[in-house]
Design a protein around this motif. Sequence first.
Motif, PDB file in Angstrom:
ATOM      1  N   ASN A 350       5.657   4.719  15.238  1.00 35.75           N
ATOM      2  CA  ASN A 350       4.820   5.906  15.006  1.00 35.75           C
ATOM      3  C   ASN A 350       4.475   6.566  16.345  1.00 35.75           C
ATOM      4  OD1 ASN A 350       3.939   5.577  11.935  1.00 35.75           O
ATOM      5  ND2 ASN A 350       3.866   3.558  12.900  1.00 35.75           N
ATOM      6  N   THR A 351       4.337   7.901  16.334  1.00 39.20           N
ATOM      7  CA  THR A 351       3.997   8.620  17.568  1.00 39.20           C
ATOM      8  C   THR A 351       2.532   8.443  17.935  1.00 39.20           C
ATOM      9  OG1 THR A 351       3.605  10.616  16.260  1.00 39.20           O
ATOM     10  CG2 THR A 351       5.775  10.372  17.285  1.00 39.20           C
ATOM     11  N   GLY A 352       1.649   8.191  16.952  1.00 39.16           N
ATOM     12  CA  GLY A 352       0.235   7.991  17.249  1.00 39.16           C
ATOM     13  C   GLY A 352      -0.376   9.199  17.932  1.00 39.16           C
ATOM     14  N   SER A 353      -0.998   8.954  19.086  1.00 43.10           N
ATOM     15  CA  SER A 353      -1.668  10.029  19.820  1.00 43.10           C
ATOM     16  C   SER A 353      -0.756  10.722  20.824  1.00 43.10           C
ATOM     17  CB  SER A 353      -2.891   9.473  20.558  1.00 43.10           C
ATOM     18  OG  SER A 353      -2.503   8.474  21.491  1.00 43.10           O
ATOM     19  N   PHE A 354       0.518  10.305  20.873  1.00 42.43           N
ATOM     20  CA  PHE A 354       1.453  10.910  21.831  1.00 42.43           C
ATOM     21  C   PHE A 354       1.936  12.255  21.285  1.00 42.43           C
ATOM     22  CE2 PHE A 354       5.959  11.024  23.570  1.00 42.43           C
ATOM     23  CZ  PHE A 354       5.563  11.483  24.817  1.00 42.43           C
ATOM     24  N   VAL A 355       1.652  13.336  21.998  1.00 44.62           N
ATOM     25  CA  VAL A 355       2.021  14.677  21.525  1.00 44.62           C
ATOM     26  C   VAL A 355       3.187  15.274  22.298  1.00 44.62           C
ATOM     27  CG1 VAL A 355      -0.271  15.182  20.650  1.00 44.62           C
ATOM     28  CG2 VAL A 355       0.266  15.704  23.034  1.00 44.62           C
ATOM     29  N   GLY A 356       3.659  14.591  23.345  1.00 47.53           N
ATOM     30  CA  GLY A 356       4.801  15.081  24.097  1.00 47.53           C
ATOM     31  C   GLY A 356       4.499  16.360  24.865  1.00 47.53           C
ATOM     32  N   GLY A 357       5.570  17.094  25.182  1.00 46.78           N
ATOM     33  CA  GLY A 357       5.361  18.300  25.969  1.00 46.78           C
ATOM     34  C   GLY A 357       6.240  19.457  25.564  1.00 46.78           C
ATOM     35  N   ARG A 358       7.547  19.225  25.366  1.00 56.18           N
ATOM     36  CA  ARG A 358       8.484  20.326  25.170  1.00 56.18           C
ATOM     37  C   ARG A 358       8.691  20.662  23.691  1.00 56.18           C
ATOM     38  NH1 ARG A 358      13.697  19.219  28.782  1.00 56.18           N
ATOM     39  NH2 ARG A 358      14.132  17.970  26.910  1.00 56.18           N
ATOM     40  N   SER A 359       9.038  19.647  22.884  1.00 58.23           N
ATOM     41  CA  SER A 359       9.340  19.905  21.473  1.00 58.23           C
ATOM     42  C   SER A 359       9.098  18.641  20.674  1.00 58.23           C
ATOM     43  CB  SER A 359      10.797  20.353  21.309  1.00 58.23           C
ATOM     44  OG  SER A 359      11.673  19.296  21.692  1.00 58.23           O
ATOM     45  N   LEU A 360       9.075  18.780  19.350  1.00 57.51           N
ATOM     46  CA  LEU A 360       8.899  17.629  18.472  1.00 57.51           C
ATOM     47  C   LEU A 360      10.047  16.642  18.619  1.00 57.51           C
ATOM     48  CD1 LEU A 360       7.467  16.127  16.183  1.00 57.51           C
ATOM     49  CD2 LEU A 360       8.694  17.585  14.554  1.00 57.51           C
ATOM     50  N   GLU A 361      11.280  17.149  18.710  1.00 57.66           N
ATOM     51  CA  GLU A 361      12.440  16.280  18.853  1.00 57.66           C
ATOM     52  C   GLU A 361      12.345  15.458  20.137  1.00 57.66           C
ATOM     53  OE1 GLU A 361      16.279  14.554  18.147  1.00 57.66           O
ATOM     54  OE2 GLU A 361      14.812  15.573  16.860  1.00 57.66           O
ATOM     55  N   ASP A 362      11.897  16.101  21.212  1.00 56.35           N
ATOM     56  CA  ASP A 362      11.746  15.393  22.486  1.00 56.35           C
ATOM     57  C   ASP A 362      10.652  14.328  22.406  1.00 56.35           C
ATOM     58  OD1 ASP A 362      12.386  15.216  25.421  1.00 56.35           O
ATOM     59  OD2 ASP A 362      10.261  15.743  25.560  1.00 56.35           O
ATOM     60  N   THR A 363       9.556  14.633  21.719  1.00 54.70           N
ATOM     61  CA  THR A 363       8.469  13.668  21.548  1.00 54.70           C
ATOM     62  C   THR A 363       8.943  12.453  20.768  1.00 54.70           C
ATOM     63  OG1 THR A 363       6.825  15.447  21.561  1.00 54.70           O
ATOM     64  CG2 THR A 363       6.149  13.340  20.615  1.00 54.70           C
ATOM     65  N   VAL A 364       9.662  12.706  19.676  1.00 55.17           N
ATOM     66  CA  VAL A 364      10.187  11.625  18.843  1.00 55.17           C
ATOM     67  C   VAL A 364      11.184  10.777  19.636  1.00 55.17           C
ATOM     68  CG1 VAL A 364      11.652  11.132  16.849  1.00 55.17           C
ATOM     69  CG2 VAL A 364       9.795  12.791  16.659  1.00 55.17           C
ATOM     70  N   TYR A 365      12.060  11.438  20.381  1.00 50.28           N
ATOM     71  CA  TYR A 365      13.078  10.741  21.170  1.00 50.28           C
ATOM     72  C   TYR A 365      12.444   9.816  22.203  1.00 50.28           C
ATOM     73  CZ  TYR A 365      16.830  10.254  24.651  1.00 50.28           C
ATOM     74  OH  TYR A 365      17.741   9.755  25.549  1.00 50.28           O
TER      75      TYR A 365
END
Length: 534
Positions: A350-365
Motif C-alpha cells: 500500500n502507498t499509505g502516506s506516500f504521495v510521490g511527486g510527479r505522477s500516480l504511476e511514478d508513486t506506485v512504481y
Amino acid sequence: MSEELLINISPMESRVAVLDNGILGEIYIERHHKLGLVGNIYLGTVVRVLPGMQAAFVDIGQSRTAFLHVNDMQREPRPVAEDKSKAATNDKKENSDNSATTETSTDSLAVTPPVVSAQSTEVVPVSKTLIQHRLHESQRILVQVTKDQLGSKGARLTTNISLPSRYLVYLPSSDHIGISQRIDGEEERTRLKTELSSLMQTVNLKGGLIARTAAERVPVDKLEEDIYYLLQLWRTICARRQEINHHQSSELIYQELSLPLRSIRDLVHADTEKVIIDNTQIYEQVRYFAKEFVPFIYDKIVHYTAEQSLFDVHRVEDDLRDALKRRVDLKSGGYLIIDQTEAMTTIDVNTGSFVGGRSLEDTVYKTNLEATHAIARQLRLRNLGGIIILDFIDMLEQQHKDDVLESLQAQLTQDYAKTKITQVSELGLVEMTRKRTRESLGQQLCEPCSTCQGRGFVKTAETVCFEIFREIMRCARTYNSPKKFTVVAHAAVIDLLLTSESDTVADLEYLLGRVITFDVENLYTQEQYDIVLD
C-alpha cells in the motif's frame, strides 16, 4: 555487505541473529526442551502404509507419527545387467545435470537408505515401485527428518540420507557429484567436480557429493579433510544401526549439531566480520569447533561480557517484536500487510502516506520497488514458506513491472531457502513459493488467540445481544417452569443490554411474562454467555 552473527544463550533457549549491515536479516531460535528434528536420523517403525496416498506413517519416537512419501524413498535396485547397459548414459547425464544441482542446506537435509552394511558404504540405485510393495507395517526403516513438525502435521521423512560438512554434503544413496548453483564460474565448477571425483576414487567413497557454496576456491586438501570426516561419520551411523536392540520401536541414530555450532558451519562465510557470543561455555565450544572446521573465522569470534543484553544492544529484541506484527512500515510512508493462513501467505503493498511527486504511476512504481526490499527481508526474518501471494499496487507500464520483478529476484538471491517466482499478472499479483522446512517465526513464538480462536476478530456486543434474545425465546418455548431468566455475560454485552437494548429487554419480558436479570462475569470473553433458568 558486512555481516555479523550474534549468539545469545539462556537456560531456556539458544538464539542466533544474522545482521546485514547492522540490520536484523534472519533469526534462528531453538528451545532447549524442544529441539528441532531436521537432519536427525532415526531407526523408525512403519505404523501404517497408505497405498491411496503412496505414503506411510513412521514412528520415530515423537508425539506424532512422521510422514514418508514414496518420492522421498531410495530407489529400488536395478538388475546388474541393466546398470551396466545404462552406465554410459548415466555418465553423460551427470555432466548435464550439474547446472540443475542445488546446494542442500541443514534445514533441508535428505535421509538414509533402509538397509546398509556396517562394513560398506555402498548403496545400489534402484527403480521406482509402489510403496505397498516396498514397506509393510512393523517394518524397521532408517529415515532422516527433512521437515519439522508444523502445526498438526508430523515431521516429513526421507530414506535418502544426506550428511553435511563445512564444504560438502555426502549422499550415500546417490551416484553423482553436484555443485551449488550459487557457484557461478564454469571454471570453478569444473575444478570442483574434477577434484571431488578424483578424491572419491582415492578414498574409495561410494555415493555422491554436493559441493556447497562455501567450497568455492577451497583448496583440495580441505575438501579431502571433509570427505574423510563424512566417510567416518557415515560408517559410525551404519555401525550404530547394527547395534540397535530389535525390541525398540524407534531409536535416534544421529543427532544434528546444536544451533550455535550449526550456525558456524552453515551461516559463516567470507563476508562475516564478527561472531559475538554471550555465554562462556558456548564461546569455548564454538572456538574449538571453528578451529577444527572453519579456521578463517576463529580470530573473529568475540566473547560478549557486558551487563546489557547482547540482543538489546543491537536492537534485535525490537526487530523481533516488529516481525510479529501484521503491518510493516516503509521509509517512504507506504506499508505492507502480511497475513499468514493455513494455505498460503499474502503480502499486500500500500502507498499509505506516500504521495510521490510527479505522477500516480511514478508513486506506485517507487512504492513497489521499495516494497521488494522489505518483502525479501520479511520472508527471511519471519521464515515464511509455502505459497506466497504478493499483491503489488497496479502498474500500467510493462517496464515498471519488469523492474519490480527484477528487483525482487535480486533481493531473493541472498535467501538460503529455495524460491520460485512467477511473472507479474494483470492484477499486479506475483505468485511465488519458498521452501519451508521449519515453523515460521509466528508459529514458533505464538499460539492462536484464546478469545477469537485465531480468526483475528470477535462478534460485536450487539450481535451477542441478539443471540441472547433468540436463546431466551428458545428456552421459554422449551421450558415452561422458569419464572426468571438470568443472563451471565461479558461486561460490554451487559452494558449494551442495560442501555441501548433496554427497550428490547422490556418488550421481551412483557411478551414472555418472565423477569430477566443480568450478571457480569469478567472471566468471560465477549462472545461467551450463559442463561440461567430460575
